[in-house]
Scaffold this motif. Structure first.
Motif, PDB file in Angstrom:
ATOM      1  N   LEU A   1       0.692  -1.191  -0.124  1.00 14.30           N
ATOM      2  CA  LEU A   1       0.146  -0.064   0.003  1.00 14.30           C
ATOM      3  C   LEU A   1       0.806   1.297   0.092  1.00 14.30           C
ATOM      4  O   LEU A   1       0.761   2.135  -0.810  1.00 14.30           O
ATOM      5  CB  LEU A   1      -1.051   0.021   1.242  1.00 14.30           C
ATOM      6  CG  LEU A   1      -1.868   1.175   1.291  1.00 14.30           C
ATOM      7  CD1 LEU A   1      -2.786   1.385   0.007  1.00 14.30           C
ATOM      8  CD2 LEU A   1      -2.873   1.074   2.813  1.00 14.30           C
ATOM      9  N   PHE A   2       1.860   1.093   0.780  1.00 11.05           N
ATOM     10  CA  PHE A   2       2.872   2.474   0.951  1.00 11.05           C
ATOM     11  C   PHE A   2       3.616   2.712  -0.573  1.00 11.05           C
ATOM     12  O   PHE A   2       3.537   3.837  -0.980  1.00 11.05           O
ATOM     13  CB  PHE A   2       4.031   2.135   1.712  1.00 11.05           C
ATOM     14  CG  PHE A   2       4.882   3.273   1.943  1.00 11.05           C
ATOM     15  CD1 PHE A   2       4.499   4.364   2.490  1.00 11.05           C
ATOM     16  CD2 PHE A   2       6.183   3.403   1.338  1.00 11.05           C
ATOM     17  CE1 PHE A   2       5.337   5.362   2.655  1.00 11.05           C
ATOM     18  CE2 PHE A   2       7.093   4.266   1.560  1.00 11.05           C
ATOM     19  CZ  PHE A   2       6.688   5.500   2.031  1.00 11.05           C
ATOM     20  N   SER A   3       3.950   1.599  -1.302  1.00  5.03           N
ATOM     21  CA  SER A   3       4.431   1.618  -2.636  1.00  5.03           C
ATOM     22  C   SER A   3       3.387   2.443  -3.587  1.00  5.03           C
ATOM     23  O   SER A   3       3.546   3.349  -4.296  1.00  5.03           O
ATOM     24  CB  SER A   3       4.738   0.358  -3.105  1.00  5.03           C
ATOM     25  OG  SER A   3       5.874  -0.196  -2.306  1.00  5.03           O
ATOM     26  N   VAL A   4       2.260   1.884  -3.537  1.00  3.73           N
ATOM     27  CA  VAL A   4       1.047   2.519  -4.382  1.00  3.73           C
ATOM     28  C   VAL A   4       0.973   3.909  -3.959  1.00  3.73           C
ATOM     29  O   VAL A   4       0.698   4.820  -5.007  1.00  3.73           O
ATOM     30  CB  VAL A   4      -0.305   1.650  -4.291  1.00  3.73           C
ATOM     31  CG1 VAL A   4      -1.269   2.286  -5.083  1.00  3.73           C
ATOM     32  CG2 VAL A   4      -0.019   0.288  -4.866  1.00  3.73           C
ATOM     33  N   ILE A   5       0.788   4.320  -2.923  1.00  2.01           N
ATOM     34  CA  ILE A   5       0.439   5.687  -2.230  1.00  2.01           C
ATOM     35  C   ILE A   5       1.713   6.586  -2.914  1.00  2.01           C
ATOM     36  O   ILE A   5       1.574   7.741  -3.376  1.00  2.01           O
ATOM     37  CB  ILE A   5       0.246   5.722  -0.586  1.00  2.01           C
ATOM     38  CG1 ILE A   5      -1.096   5.123  -0.527  1.00  2.01           C
ATOM     39  CG2 ILE A   5      -0.035   7.259  -0.511  1.00  2.01           C
ATOM     40  CD1 ILE A   5      -2.343   5.398  -1.177  1.00  2.01           C
ATOM     41  N   GLU A   6       2.678   6.051  -2.428  1.00  2.00           N
ATOM     42  CA  GLU A   6       3.997   6.973  -2.695  1.00  2.00           C
ATOM     43  C   GLU A   6       4.151   7.119  -4.497  1.00  2.00           C
ATOM     44  O   GLU A   6       4.318   8.372  -4.713  1.00  2.00           O
ATOM     45  CB  GLU A   6       5.292   6.159  -2.447  1.00  2.00           C
ATOM     46  CG  GLU A   6       5.644   6.208  -1.031  1.00  2.00           C
ATOM     47  CD  GLU A   6       6.258   7.795  -0.779  1.00  2.00           C
ATOM     48  OE1 GLU A   6       7.646   7.959  -1.197  1.00  2.00           O
ATOM     49  OE2 GLU A   6       5.694   8.898  -0.318  1.00  2.00           O
ATOM     50  N   LEU A   7       3.909   6.060  -5.272  1.00  2.00           N
ATOM     51  CA  LEU A   7       3.814   6.267  -6.735  1.00  2.00           C
ATOM     52  C   LEU A   7       2.875   7.325  -6.959  1.00  2.00           C
ATOM     53  O   LEU A   7       3.046   8.057  -7.555  1.00  2.00           O
ATOM     54  CB  LEU A   7       3.701   4.751  -7.105  1.00  2.00           C
ATOM     55  CG  LEU A   7       3.449   4.965  -8.766  1.00  2.00           C
ATOM     56  CD1 LEU A   7       4.721   5.325  -9.553  1.00  2.00           C
ATOM     57  CD2 LEU A   7       2.748   3.779  -9.112  1.00  2.00           C
ATOM     58  N   ALA A   8       1.535   7.037  -6.465  1.00  2.00           N
ATOM     59  CA  ALA A   8       0.595   8.023  -6.959  1.00  2.00           C
ATOM     60  C   ALA A   8       0.622   9.432  -6.592  1.00  2.00           C
ATOM     61  O   ALA A   8       0.742  10.389  -7.426  1.00  2.00           O
ATOM     62  CB  ALA A   8      -0.629   7.467  -6.278  1.00  2.00           C
ATOM     63  N   SER A   9       1.157   9.599  -5.237  1.00  2.00           N
ATOM     64  CA  SER A   9       1.282  10.924  -4.954  1.00  2.00           C
ATOM     65  C   SER A   9       2.790  11.771  -5.359  1.00  2.00           C
ATOM     66  O   SER A   9       2.504  12.840  -5.780  1.00  2.00           O
ATOM     67  CB  SER A   9       1.554  11.079  -3.361  1.00  2.00           C
ATOM     68  OG  SER A   9       2.581  10.303  -2.820  1.00  2.00           O
ATOM     69  N   SER A  10       3.726  10.967  -5.687  1.00  2.64           N
ATOM     70  CA  SER A  10       4.898  11.403  -6.202  1.00  2.64           C
ATOM     71  C   SER A  10       4.841  11.877  -7.654  1.00  2.64           C
ATOM     72  O   SER A  10       5.185  12.986  -8.340  1.00  2.64           O
ATOM     73  CB  SER A  10       6.083  10.790  -5.730  1.00  2.64           C
ATOM     74  OG  SER A  10       5.994   9.516  -6.487  1.00  2.64           O
ATOM     75  N   THR A  11       4.081  10.815  -8.355  1.00  2.48           N
ATOM     76  CA  THR A  11       4.161  11.120  -9.902  1.00  2.48           C
ATOM     77  C   THR A  11       3.105  12.100 -10.317  1.00  2.48           C
ATOM     78  O   THR A  11       3.013  12.492 -11.364  1.00  2.48           O
ATOM     79  CB  THR A  11       4.042   9.606 -10.413  1.00  2.48           C
ATOM     80  OG1 THR A  11       2.889   9.055 -10.017  1.00  2.48           O
ATOM     81  CG2 THR A  11       5.305   8.808 -10.367  1.00  2.48           C
ATOM     82  N   CYS A  12       1.882  12.223  -9.497  1.00  2.45           N
ATOM     83  CA  CYS A  12       0.785  12.931  -9.808  1.00  2.45           C
ATOM     84  C   CYS A  12       1.100  14.400  -9.312  1.00  2.45           C
ATOM     85  O   CYS A  12       0.199  15.126  -9.840  1.00  2.45           O
ATOM     86  CB  CYS A  12      -0.553  12.234  -9.382  1.00  2.45           C
ATOM     87  SG  CYS A  12      -0.926  10.797  -9.937  1.00  2.45           S
ATOM     88  N   TYR A  13       1.995  14.601  -8.806  1.00  2.00           N
ATOM     89  CA  TYR A  13       2.137  15.936  -7.995  1.00  2.00           C
ATOM     90  C   TYR A  13       2.362  17.091  -9.164  1.00  2.00           C
ATOM     91  O   TYR A  13       1.634  18.205  -9.062  1.00  2.00           O
ATOM     92  CB  TYR A  13       3.630  15.920  -7.230  1.00  2.00           C
ATOM     93  CG  TYR A  13       3.718  17.242  -6.483  1.00  2.00           C
ATOM     94  CD1 TYR A  13       3.333  17.654  -5.100  1.00  2.00           C
ATOM     95  CD2 TYR A  13       4.869  18.187  -7.008  1.00  2.00           C
ATOM     96  CE1 TYR A  13       3.620  18.849  -4.516  1.00  2.00           C
ATOM     97  CE2 TYR A  13       5.051  19.367  -6.428  1.00  2.00           C
ATOM     98  CZ  TYR A  13       4.748  19.597  -5.060  1.00  2.00           C
ATOM     99  OH  TYR A  13       4.899  20.799  -4.570  1.00  2.00           O
TER     100      TYR A  13
END
Length: 207
Positions: free
Chosen positions: A156-168
């Protein structure tokens, strides 16, 4: 909740709301505890009843904000009767990103302050009016799908990190492409993360 508890909750909420406003306008480094208590209208001693320092309130605030994003996304999954864990996770990511797209200050704050400790605290916080935390509900969604995953917390952390960092940048600056154009690629990447954490049938059900 008695009058004393209500008064304490009111002061704590005032500190949280004021800290969020100052952290997102002035920045954490330029915000002092004196700034927070003065604007919140409480005594400095009251601040130390709840928090050790301004970094403690920042971390707890980031945890609260993250938990609220998860909780409302989870509610939306149940209300929309989304079936199957991968579909549920994709739906929650879309829901969270929609919330962040509509609140750039929250996006900036969460993206800058989402550490592993903050993330764990958010997962373990109880949901509003429920003696349960989001992580338990997350595990329940997985169990209902009958697919076992290794380290579901890291997944879950990997998914959230990916989504938040790349979509910023996609949300704030439309770079390298607008969010709508990037979303299909994000979801493919999330599918890749899920696949990498899957336990094999033999590992999940040993002889």
């Amino acid at each position: 909740m008695g009058k004393l508890e209500l008064n304490k909750k009111k002061k704590e909420d005032a500190l949280y709301n004021t800290a969020f406003e100052l952290f997102t306008t002035k920045g954490t480094n330029k915000t002092t505890i004196s700034d927070i208590v003065e604007k919140a209208g409480v005594a400095k001693g009251t601040f130390y009843l709840y928090f050790k320092d301004k970094y403690d309130i920042r971390n707890k605030l980031a945890s609260h904000k993250t938990k609220d994003l998860f909780y409302t996304a989870y509610q939306a999954v149940r209300q929309n009767q989304i079936i199957g864990f991968p579909a549920q996770l994709h739906f929650m990511i879309d829901h969270i990103l929609d919330s962040l797209r509509n609140d750039s200050q929250l996006l900036i704050f969460v993206s800058k302050n989402l550490s592993w400790n903050v993330f764990q605290a958010a997962l373990e916080e109880q949901m509003p009016d429920r003696d349960v935390n989001f992580y338990d509900k997350y595990l329940q969604l997985i169990s209902e799908d009958h697919q076992a995953y290794e380290h579901p917390d890291l997944m879950l952390f990997s998914v959230i990190e990916l989504a938040s960092s790349t979509c910023y940048n996609c949300i704030l600056y439309q770079q390298p492409v607008p969010l709508e154009e990037y979303m299909p690629y994000l979801h493919r990447s999330i599918d890749g993360i899920l696949s990498s954490y899957k336990k094999s049938t033999s590992a999940a059900c040993p002889d």
